[in-house]
Design a protein around this motif. Structure first.
Motif, PDB file in Angstrom:
ATOM      1  N   ALA A   1       0.829  -1.212   0.000  1.00  0.00           N
ATOM      2  CA  ALA A   1       0.000   0.000   0.000  1.00  0.00           C
ATOM      3  C   ALA A   1       0.860   1.257   0.000  1.00  0.00           C
ATOM      4  O   ALA A   1       0.538   2.243  -0.669  1.00  0.00           O
ATOM      5  CB  ALA A   1      -0.932  -0.010   1.206  1.00  0.00           C
ATOM      6  N   ILE A   2       1.967   1.220   0.754  1.00  0.00           N
ATOM      7  CA  ILE A   2       2.833   2.399   0.829  1.00  0.00           C
ATOM      8  C   ILE A   2       3.714   2.522  -0.408  1.00  0.00           C
ATOM      9  O   ILE A   2       3.815   3.591  -1.020  1.00  0.00           O
ATOM     10  CB  ILE A   2       3.715   2.326   2.094  1.00  0.00           C
ATOM     11  CG1 ILE A   2       2.851   2.359   3.355  1.00  0.00           C
ATOM     12  CG2 ILE A   2       4.727   3.480   2.121  1.00  0.00           C
ATOM     13  CD1 ILE A   2       3.609   2.032   4.634  1.00  0.00           C
ATOM     14  N   GLU A   3       4.328   1.424  -0.813  1.00  0.00           N
ATOM     15  CA  GLU A   3       5.348   1.520  -1.859  1.00  0.00           C
ATOM     16  C   GLU A   3       4.787   1.711  -3.257  1.00  0.00           C
ATOM     17  O   GLU A   3       5.461   2.292  -4.113  1.00  0.00           O
ATOM     18  CB  GLU A   3       6.276   0.313  -1.813  1.00  0.00           C
ATOM     19  CG  GLU A   3       7.319   0.415  -0.725  1.00  0.00           C
ATOM     20  CD  GLU A   3       8.625  -0.255  -1.094  1.00  0.00           C
ATOM     21  OE1 GLU A   3       9.440   0.350  -1.806  1.00  0.00           O
ATOM     22  OE2 GLU A   3       8.809  -1.389  -0.645  1.00  0.00           O
TER      23      GLU A   3
ATOM     24  N   HIS B   1      13.217  -5.468 -10.929  1.00  0.00           N
ATOM     25  CA  HIS B   1      13.746  -4.139 -10.628  1.00  0.00           C
ATOM     26  C   HIS B   1      14.023  -3.345 -11.906  1.00  0.00           C
ATOM     27  O   HIS B   1      13.786  -2.133 -11.963  1.00  0.00           O
ATOM     28  CB  HIS B   1      15.024  -4.256  -9.805  1.00  0.00           C
ATOM     29  CG  HIS B   1      14.778  -4.524  -8.355  1.00  0.00           C
ATOM     30  ND1 HIS B   1      15.752  -4.973  -7.495  1.00  0.00           N
ATOM     31  CD2 HIS B   1      13.650  -4.393  -7.599  1.00  0.00           C
ATOM     32  CE1 HIS B   1      15.241  -5.109  -6.276  1.00  0.00           C
ATOM     33  NE2 HIS B   1      13.973  -4.775  -6.321  1.00  0.00           N
ATOM     34  N   ARG B   2      14.525  -4.010 -12.929  1.00  0.00           N
ATOM     35  CA  ARG B   2      14.785  -3.312 -14.201  1.00  0.00           C
ATOM     36  C   ARG B   2      13.484  -2.760 -14.788  1.00  0.00           C
ATOM     37  O   ARG B   2      13.438  -1.634 -15.281  1.00  0.00           O
ATOM     38  CB  ARG B   2      15.462  -4.255 -15.190  1.00  0.00           C
ATOM     39  CG  ARG B   2      16.937  -4.516 -14.882  1.00  0.00           C
ATOM     40  CD  ARG B   2      17.661  -5.056 -16.103  1.00  0.00           C
ATOM     41  NE  ARG B   2      19.093  -5.156 -15.837  1.00  0.00           N
ATOM     42  CZ  ARG B   2      19.764  -6.287 -15.651  1.00  0.00           C
ATOM     43  NH1 ARG B   2      19.107  -7.441 -15.709  1.00  0.00           N
ATOM     44  NH2 ARG B   2      21.057  -6.284 -15.426  1.00  0.00           N
ATOM     45  N   ILE B   3      12.437  -3.573 -14.736  1.00  0.00           N
ATOM     46  CA  ILE B   3      11.140  -3.126 -15.258  1.00  0.00           C
ATOM     47  C   ILE B   3      10.626  -1.936 -14.452  1.00  0.00           C
ATOM     48  O   ILE B   3      10.111  -0.955 -15.011  1.00  0.00           O
ATOM     49  CB  ILE B   3      10.128  -4.290 -15.228  1.00  0.00           C
ATOM     50  CG1 ILE B   3      10.560  -5.380 -16.226  1.00  0.00           C
ATOM     51  CG2 ILE B   3       8.715  -3.800 -15.540  1.00  0.00           C
ATOM     52  CD1 ILE B   3       9.784  -6.685 -16.080  1.00  0.00           C
ATOM     53  N   LEU B   4      10.783  -2.002 -13.127  1.00  0.00           N
ATOM     54  CA  LEU B   4      10.340  -0.922 -12.249  1.00  0.00           C
ATOM     55  C   LEU B   4      11.101   0.370 -12.536  1.00  0.00           C
ATOM     56  O   LEU B   4      10.501   1.444 -12.681  1.00  0.00           O
ATOM     57  CB  LEU B   4      10.526  -1.344 -10.793  1.00  0.00           C
ATOM     58  CG  LEU B   4      10.318  -0.280  -9.712  1.00  0.00           C
ATOM     59  CD1 LEU B   4       8.896   0.263  -9.740  1.00  0.00           C
ATOM     60  CD2 LEU B   4      10.648  -0.863  -8.334  1.00  0.00           C
ATOM     61  N   VAL B   5      12.427   0.275 -12.614  1.00  0.00           N
ATOM     62  CA  VAL B   5      13.238   1.478 -12.842  1.00  0.00           C
ATOM     63  C   VAL B   5      12.964   2.049 -14.225  1.00  0.00           C
ATOM     64  O   VAL B   5      12.909   3.270 -14.401  1.00  0.00           O
ATOM     65  CB  VAL B   5      14.732   1.162 -12.651  1.00  0.00           C
ATOM     66  CG1 VAL B   5      15.595   2.354 -13.045  1.00  0.00           C
ATOM     67  CG2 VAL B   5      15.008   0.782 -11.196  1.00  0.00           C
TER      68      VAL B   5
ATOM     69  N   ASP C   1       1.512   4.882 -14.030  1.00  0.00           N
ATOM     70  CA  ASP C   1       0.728   3.647 -14.049  1.00  0.00           C
ATOM     71  C   ASP C   1       1.637   2.424 -14.148  1.00  0.00           C
ATOM     72  O   ASP C   1       1.437   1.426 -13.443  1.00  0.00           O
ATOM     73  CB  ASP C   1      -0.247   3.656 -15.226  1.00  0.00           C
ATOM     74  CG  ASP C   1      -1.406   4.630 -15.026  1.00  0.00           C
ATOM     75  OD1 ASP C   1      -1.603   5.097 -13.888  1.00  0.00           O
ATOM     76  OD2 ASP C   1      -2.097   4.921 -16.015  1.00  0.00           O
ATOM     77  N   ALA C   2       2.638   2.497 -15.027  1.00  0.00           N
ATOM     78  CA  ALA C   2       3.553   1.365 -15.199  1.00  0.00           C
ATOM     79  C   ALA C   2       4.404   1.161 -13.951  1.00  0.00           C
ATOM     80  O   ALA C   2       4.678   0.025 -13.546  1.00  0.00           O
ATOM     81  CB  ALA C   2       4.441   1.589 -16.416  1.00  0.00           C
TER      82      ALA C   2
ATOM     83  N   ALA D   1       4.423  -2.174 -11.754  1.00  0.00           N
ATOM     84  CA  ALA D   1       5.684  -2.909 -11.583  1.00  0.00           C
ATOM     85  C   ALA D   1       5.993  -3.134 -10.107  1.00  0.00           C
ATOM     86  O   ALA D   1       6.431  -4.215  -9.712  1.00  0.00           O
ATOM     87  CB  ALA D   1       6.820  -2.151 -12.262  1.00  0.00           C
ATOM     88  N   MET D   2       5.773  -2.108  -9.292  1.00  0.00           N
ATOM     89  CA  MET D   2       6.024  -2.262  -7.860  1.00  0.00           C
ATOM     90  C   MET D   2       5.052  -3.264  -7.248  1.00  0.00           C
ATOM     91  O   MET D   2       5.448  -4.115  -6.428  1.00  0.00           O
ATOM     92  CB  MET D   2       5.904  -0.919  -7.149  1.00  0.00           C
ATOM     93  CG  MET D   2       6.203  -0.976  -5.653  1.00  0.00           C
ATOM     94  SD  MET D   2       7.920  -1.377  -5.271  1.00  0.00           S
ATOM     95  CE  MET D   2       8.660   0.277  -5.392  1.00  0.00           C
ATOM     96  N   ARG D   3       3.797  -3.195  -7.650  1.00  0.00           N
ATOM     97  CA  ARG D   3       2.803  -4.122  -7.107  1.00  0.00           C
ATOM     98  C   ARG D   3       3.165  -5.568  -7.463  1.00  0.00           C
ATOM     99  O   ARG D   3       3.118  -6.466  -6.620  1.00  0.00           O
ATOM    100  CB  ARG D   3       1.409  -3.771  -7.639  1.00  0.00           C
ATOM    101  CG  ARG D   3       0.274  -4.433  -6.878  1.00  0.00           C
ATOM    102  CD  ARG D   3      -1.083  -4.055  -7.466  1.00  0.00           C
ATOM    103  NE  ARG D   3      -1.308  -2.629  -7.499  1.00  0.00           N
ATOM    104  CZ  ARG D   3      -1.713  -1.901  -6.462  1.00  0.00           C
ATOM    105  NH1 ARG D   3      -1.906  -2.489  -5.296  1.00  0.00           N
ATOM    106  NH2 ARG D   3      -1.913  -0.598  -6.590  1.00  0.00           N
TER     107      ARG D   3
END
Length: 244
Positions: A109-111, A201-205, A214-215, A219-221
């Motif tokens: 929820a936070i991240e 992590h690569r996708i998130l960054v 949105d992406a 990605a984090m979720r």
């Protein structure tokens, strides 16, 4: 009681005396340094779930009096990492599946909100350290000792919070995730391959670099829900470490 052979507190900790500790902890109080050292030993699995810990042995190993160790035990009990049994001693608490799942839910929820905001405010300069951390982590993933790999994992998530100007959010996460971290140390070699984490992590960054909220949120979720897949495997492989 776990089936592995019993070791003394000093043998499983392998900690330096705090008077000679690394410079990154010299600015905090001695009591907090004691707390962090014992917490780290529990999270890394060097203090085995279910076993008693000796206040006197820990104090001797760390080169401090018994008082800061006693205070650390109280904080660790509040976090669910140790259990203080009157007249019997202090024991390393087994991992609570329920607490792991609750912590993961709250962390998500936070991240996801942090990741979304990071993408909204991202600049090329701010994203560069994220890429460096991902590549450092990829190199560490091939090493047998996963401590540095997971430290870089934390550094990446912390840096995302910092660029989103949400340091307080990260501090909340740090307080939440002690039980999750215990699972992470158990899962990295058996349930969640290091290259899977690096890929996520690569996708998130990349989503943050693309300034796509949105992406980044998605990605984090997805990344934080990896534990939902790995947790049953970790429990099956380490049943005596868990209190189900």
């Amino acid at each position: 009681m776990p089936s592995r052979s019993r070791k003394t507190t000093a043998e499983v900790l392998e900690l330096e005396r705090l008077a000679d500790s690394a410079s990154d902890v010299r600015q905090v109080t001695m009591g907090h340094r004691v707390f962090l050292s014992i917490k780290r030993a529990i999270v890394h699995g060097r203090l085995v779930p279910g076993y008693p810990v000796s206040e006197a042995e820990l104090a001797g190993q760390l080169g401090v009096s018994r008082q800061p160790v006693r205070e650390a035990f109280i904080k660790l009990a509040d976090m669910g990492l140790v259990e203080i049994r009157p007249q019997r001693g202090t024991f390393i608490q087994r991992i609570s599946r329920r607490e792991v799942e609750n912590a993961r839910f709250l962390r998500e929820a936070i991240e996801v909100a942090i990741a979304r905001h990071a993408a909204e405010v991202a600049s090329a300069e701010a994203v560069r350290p994220l890429w460096d951390l991902v590549e450092d982590q990829a190199r560490c993933g091939v090493l047998p000792d996963h401590s540095q790999f997971l430290a870089l994992d934390d550094a990446l998530h912390h840096e995302i919070a910092r660029m989103a100007d949400c340091e307080r959010g990260w501090r909340l996460i740090e307080d939440l995730k002690a039980q999750m971290d215990r699972v992470r140390y158990l899962s990295i070699s058996s349930a969640t391959p290091a290259d899977t984490i690096v890929s996520q992590h690569r996708i998130l960054v990349q989503a943050i670099a693309d300034r796509s909220p949105d992406a980044a949120e998605a990605a984090m979720r997805h990344h934080l829900r990896e534990m939902l897949k790995s947790l049953p495997i970790v429990i099956e492989n380490n049943a005596d470490a868990f209190d189900l």
